[in-house]
Motif scaffolding. Structure first.
Motif, PDB file in Angstrom:
ATOM      1  N   LEU A  85       0.897  -1.063   0.146  1.00 15.32           N
ATOM      2  CA  LEU A  85      -0.185   0.043   0.202  1.00 15.32           C
ATOM      3  C   LEU A  85       0.929   0.912  -0.120  1.00 15.32           C
ATOM      4  CD1 LEU A  85      -2.795   0.596   0.018  1.00 15.32           C
ATOM      5  CD2 LEU A  85      -2.562   1.206   2.754  1.00 15.32           C
ATOM      6  N   PRO A  86       2.400   1.599   0.852  1.00 15.63           N
ATOM      7  CA  PRO A  86       2.890   2.688   0.523  1.00 15.63           C
ATOM      8  C   PRO A  86       3.486   2.963  -0.657  1.00 15.63           C
ATOM      9  CG  PRO A  86       3.364   1.624   2.852  1.00 15.63           C
ATOM     10  CD  PRO A  86       2.529   0.345   1.149  1.00 15.63           C
ATOM     11  N   SER A  87       3.622   2.069  -1.386  1.00 18.70           N
ATOM     12  CA  SER A  87       4.129   2.514  -2.408  1.00 18.70           C
ATOM     13  C   SER A  87       2.544   3.470  -3.774  1.00 18.70           C
ATOM     14  CB  SER A  87       4.760   1.256  -3.458  1.00 18.70           C
ATOM     15  OG  SER A  87       5.755   0.803  -3.075  1.00 18.70           O
ATOM     16  N   VAL A  88       1.567   2.308  -3.642  1.00 20.47           N
ATOM     17  CA  VAL A  88       0.587   2.109  -4.257  1.00 20.47           C
ATOM     18  C   VAL A  88      -0.005   3.913  -3.945  1.00 20.47           C
ATOM     19  CG1 VAL A  88      -2.353   1.914  -4.707  1.00 20.47           C
ATOM     20  CG2 VAL A  88      -0.103  -0.089  -4.740  1.00 20.47           C
ATOM     21  N   ILE A  89       0.161   4.295  -2.630  1.00 18.12           N
ATOM     22  CA  ILE A  89      -0.400   5.381  -2.528  1.00 18.12           C
ATOM     23  C   ILE A  89       0.254   6.090  -2.664  1.00 18.12           C
ATOM     24  CG2 ILE A  89      -0.398   6.909  -0.456  1.00 18.12           C
ATOM     25  CD1 ILE A  89      -2.832   5.373  -0.711  1.00 18.12           C
ATOM     26  N   ASP A  90       1.798   5.796  -2.338  1.00 15.50           N
ATOM     27  CA  ASP A  90       2.233   7.246  -3.598  1.00 15.50           C
ATOM     28  C   ASP A  90       2.599   7.519  -4.805  1.00 15.50           C
ATOM     29  OD1 ASP A  90       4.312   7.794  -1.383  1.00 15.50           O
ATOM     30  OD2 ASP A  90       5.762   6.233  -1.763  1.00 15.50           O
ATOM     31  N   GLU A 118      -0.507   4.986   5.896  1.00 11.64           N
ATOM     32  CA  GLU A 118      -0.713   5.749   5.185  1.00 11.64           C
ATOM     33  C   GLU A 118      -2.273   6.603   4.866  1.00 11.64           C
ATOM     34  OE1 GLU A 118       1.901   4.705   3.500  1.00 11.64           O
ATOM     35  OE2 GLU A 118       2.486   4.657   5.653  1.00 11.64           O
ATOM     36  N   LEU A 119      -3.129   6.317   5.203  1.00  9.44           N
ATOM     37  CA  LEU A 119      -4.722   7.151   5.072  1.00  9.44           C
ATOM     38  C   LEU A 119      -4.318   8.689   5.985  1.00  9.44           C
ATOM     39  CD1 LEU A 119      -7.188   4.814   4.779  1.00  9.44           C
ATOM     40  CD2 LEU A 119      -5.351   5.224   3.061  1.00  9.44           C
ATOM     41  N   VAL A 120      -3.335   8.268   6.702  1.00  9.59           N
ATOM     42  CA  VAL A 120      -2.754   9.431   7.654  1.00  9.59           C
ATOM     43  C   VAL A 120      -2.671  10.141   7.171  1.00  9.59           C
ATOM     44  CG1 VAL A 120      -2.585  10.387  10.447  1.00  9.59           C
ATOM     45  CG2 VAL A 120      -4.236   8.061  10.098  1.00  9.59           C
ATOM     46  N   LYS A 121      -1.911  10.010   6.024  1.00  7.28           N
ATOM     47  CA  LYS A 121      -0.392  10.995   6.014  1.00  7.28           C
ATOM     48  C   LYS A 121      -0.850  12.030   5.065  1.00  7.28           C
ATOM     49  CE  LYS A 121       3.177   7.890   6.886  1.00  7.28           C
ATOM     50  NZ  LYS A 121       4.496   6.542   6.419  1.00  7.28           N
ATOM     51  N   LEU A 122      -1.771  11.917   4.096  1.00 10.04           N
ATOM     52  CA  LEU A 122      -2.787  12.065   3.262  1.00 10.04           C
ATOM     53  C   LEU A 122      -3.178  13.361   3.459  1.00 10.04           C
ATOM     54  CD1 LEU A 122      -4.363   9.414   1.505  1.00 10.04           C
ATOM     55  CD2 LEU A 122      -2.320  10.351   0.793  1.00 10.04           C
ATOM     56  N   SER A 123      -3.758  13.725   4.803  1.00 11.35           N
ATOM     57  CA  SER A 123      -3.963  15.471   5.040  1.00 11.35           C
ATOM     58  C   SER A 123      -3.251  15.926   4.641  1.00 11.35           C
ATOM     59  CB  SER A 123      -4.711  14.620   6.376  1.00 11.35           C
ATOM     60  OG  SER A 123      -4.916  16.484   6.639  1.00 11.35           O
ATOM     61  N   ALA A 124      -1.260  15.974   5.507  1.00 14.68           N
ATOM     62  CA  ALA A 124      -0.462  17.081   5.338  1.00 14.68           C
ATOM     63  C   ALA A 124      -0.639  16.815   4.332  1.00 14.68           C
ATOM     64  CB  ALA A 124       0.608  16.075   6.194  1.00 14.68           C
ATOM     65  N   LYS A 125      -0.298  16.452   3.094  1.00 14.31           N
ATOM     66  CA  LYS A 125      -0.256  16.688   1.482  1.00 14.31           C
ATOM     67  C   LYS A 125      -2.012  17.668   0.620  1.00 14.31           C
ATOM     68  CE  LYS A 125       2.266  12.171   1.455  1.00 14.31           C
ATOM     69  NZ  LYS A 125       2.832  11.436   1.039  1.00 14.31           N
ATOM     70  N   GLY A 126      -2.345  17.628   2.048  1.00 21.85           N
ATOM     71  CA  GLY A 126      -3.310  18.544   1.277  1.00 21.85           C
ATOM     72  C   GLY A 126      -4.587  18.232   0.358  1.00 21.85           C
ATOM     73  N   LEU A 127      -4.566  16.110   0.890  1.00 25.96           N
ATOM     74  CA  LEU A 127      -5.404  15.957   0.359  1.00 25.96           C
ATOM     75  C   LEU A 127      -6.914  15.229   0.828  1.00 25.96           C
ATOM     76  CD1 LEU A 127      -3.164  13.766  -2.496  1.00 25.96           C
ATOM     77  CD2 LEU A 127      -4.855  15.081  -2.737  1.00 25.96           C
ATOM     78  N   ALA A 128      -7.595  14.830   1.018  1.00 22.71           N
ATOM     79  CA  ALA A 128      -9.053  14.349   1.254  1.00 22.71           C
ATOM     80  C   ALA A 128      -9.040  12.660   1.010  1.00 22.71           C
ATOM     81  CB  ALA A 128     -10.484  15.100   1.731  1.00 22.71           C
ATOM     82  N   CYS A 129      -9.840  12.523   2.016  1.00 21.35           N
ATOM     83  CA  CYS A 129      -9.563  10.835   1.772  1.00 21.35           C
ATOM     84  C   CYS A 129     -10.697  10.448   2.127  1.00 21.35           C
ATOM     85  CB  CYS A 129      -8.128  10.074   2.041  1.00 21.35           C
ATOM     86  SG  CYS A 129      -8.253   7.916   2.220  1.00 21.35           S
ATOM     87  N   LYS A 130     -11.544   9.194   2.131  1.00 22.18           N
ATOM     88  CA  LYS A 130     -12.608   8.642   2.308  1.00 22.18           C
ATOM     89  C   LYS A 130     -12.072   6.631   1.999  1.00 22.18           C
ATOM     90  CE  LYS A 130     -16.306   8.535   0.012  1.00 22.18           C
ATOM     91  NZ  LYS A 130     -17.550   9.371  -0.047  1.00 22.18           N
ATOM     92  N   ASN A 147     -10.381  14.298   6.477  1.00 27.65           N
ATOM     93  CA  ASN A 147      -9.850  15.440   5.521  1.00 27.65           C
ATOM     94  C   ASN A 147      -9.229  16.570   5.229  1.00 27.65           C
ATOM     95  OD1 ASN A 147     -12.424  15.294   3.943  1.00 27.65           O
ATOM     96  ND2 ASN A 147     -13.665  15.995   5.658  1.00 27.65           N
ATOM     97  N   LYS A 148      -8.925  17.589   4.780  1.00 25.51           N
ATOM     98  CA  LYS A 148      -7.814  18.076   4.836  1.00 25.51           C
ATOM     99  C   LYS A 148      -7.513  18.265   6.080  1.00 25.51           C
ATOM    100  CE  LYS A 148      -8.250  19.585   1.075  1.00 25.51           C
ATOM    101  NZ  LYS A 148      -8.569  21.390  -0.510  1.00 25.51           N
ATOM    102  N   GLY A 149      -6.586  19.147   6.609  1.00 25.65           N
ATOM    103  CA  GLY A 149      -5.942  19.589   7.420  1.00 25.65           C
ATOM    104  C   GLY A 149      -6.685  19.540   8.526  1.00 25.65           C
ATOM    105  N   CYS A 150      -6.883  17.798   9.096  1.00 27.83           N
ATOM    106  CA  CYS A 150      -7.324  17.194  10.210  1.00 27.83           C
ATOM    107  C   CYS A 150      -6.165  16.154  10.350  1.00 27.83           C
ATOM    108  CB  CYS A 150      -8.495  15.943   9.884  1.00 27.83           C
ATOM    109  SG  CYS A 150     -10.139  17.403   9.511  1.00 27.83           S
ATOM    110  N   VAL A 151      -6.178  15.678  11.635  1.00 31.17           N
ATOM    111  CA  VAL A 151      -4.906  14.674  11.857  1.00 31.17           C
ATOM    112  C   VAL A 151      -5.676  13.501  12.350  1.00 31.17           C
ATOM    113  CG1 VAL A 151      -3.254  14.527  13.873  1.00 31.17           C
ATOM    114  CG2 VAL A 151      -3.747  16.447  12.565  1.00 31.17           C
ATOM    115  N   PHE A 152      -6.439  13.192  12.592  1.00 34.44           N
ATOM    116  CA  PHE A 152      -7.196  11.967  13.541  1.00 34.44           C
ATOM    117  C   PHE A 152      -9.016  11.706  12.123  1.00 34.44           C
ATOM    118  CE2 PHE A 152      -5.303  13.293  16.996  1.00 34.44           C
ATOM    119  CZ  PHE A 152      -4.534  12.503  17.091  1.00 34.44           C
TER     120      PHE A 152
END
Length: 249
Positions: A85-90, A118-130, A147-152
């Motif tokens: 998954l880490p490579s897929v997300i990158d 891995e999904l939690v890291k996306l917020s810091a990259k300016g992306l929302a994730c579901k 969502n963007k800007g969230c930590v949890f």
């Protein structure tokens, strides 16, 4: 029992190295487990459950195709997603330069709870994730929104399988759907979905307490992890007694 973050990461690292796999990075996987355990979501238990898959699955790259600009399809061939998954997300994040929303459909995978880190890291990259999936063992459906800007994230889980709410995402209980977006996702109403919510505030409180007082781990799960970690240890021999960096003549 209570363990430190360093103890947990070290134990998982050793356990994974003991599997002697080519795919997957031990330090990344160790932190995937620790991050899930820190918020009280049984990261150690999920890793222990993953070990048999990791020990017996095919140790090779997964199949990834991109049928359209806004969709990625990954077939993990029955593998645990922790190694891939880490490579897929990158790769997916790189593709977000061209689109505003991207769907990743991961098929034939196991241990999806360990995607949390891995999904939690996306917020810091300016992306929302579901993300959403149906657990293979009990068919309980899980929905993850960060969502963007969230930590949890906000987590939603069904009490039991309900045919009325089975969507295309849950047709295969070994699949997982991840959506990335430059815009935030709307939060669903748990009562309408028939889900129970584990809110971000609860996860945050558990996380803060874990760093302050130590990480709570089930005794039996910790024992199982430590047993897996000992596989990496080798018996003393004339060579090992000389030390790892010493020249042998």
């Amino acid at each position: 029992m209570i363990v430190s973050h360093n103890e947990l990461v070290t134990a998982v690292n050793k356990a994974f190295l003991g599997l002697r796999r080519c795919c997957g990075e031990a330090d990344v996987i160790a932190n995937m487990v620790a991050d899930l355990q820190l918020v009280g979501l049984n990261g150690v238990g999920h890793f222990n459950k993953a070990v048999p898959f990791l020990a017996n699955e095919k140790d090779s790259p997964v199949t990834l195709v991109k049928p359209t600009q806004d969709k990625i399809e990954v077939d993990m061939g029955g593998a645990s997603l922790v190694c891939h998954l880490p490579s897929v997300i990158d790769y997916a994040v790189e593709q977000m330069v061209k689109v505003k929303i991207l769907t990743i459909h991961v098929s034939n995978c196991h241990n999806r709870w360990l995607a949390y880190s891995e999904l939690v890291k996306l917020s810091a990259k300016g992306l929302a994730c579901k993300a959403q999936w149906s657990n293979g063992s009990d068919r309980r459906k899980t929905l993850y929104v960060l969502n963007k800007g969230c930590v949890f994230p906000e987590l939603y889980q069904s009490d039991e399988r309900s045919e009325d709410h089975v969507s295309e995402a849950y047709v295969n209980v070994h699949d997982m759907t991840i959506e990335l977006s430059v815009s935030n996702f709307a939060f669903p109403s748990p009562s309408i979905l028939g889900y129970q919510q584990i809110d971000s505030a609860s996860l945050r409180n558990t996380y803060v307490n874990a760093w302050r007082e130590g990480i709570q781990v089930d005794d039996a799960e910790w024992k199982k992890l430590k047993q897996a970690a000992t596989v990496f240890l080798v018996e003393n021999s004339e060579v090992s007694a000389k030390g790892a960096g010493e020249l042998v003549v």
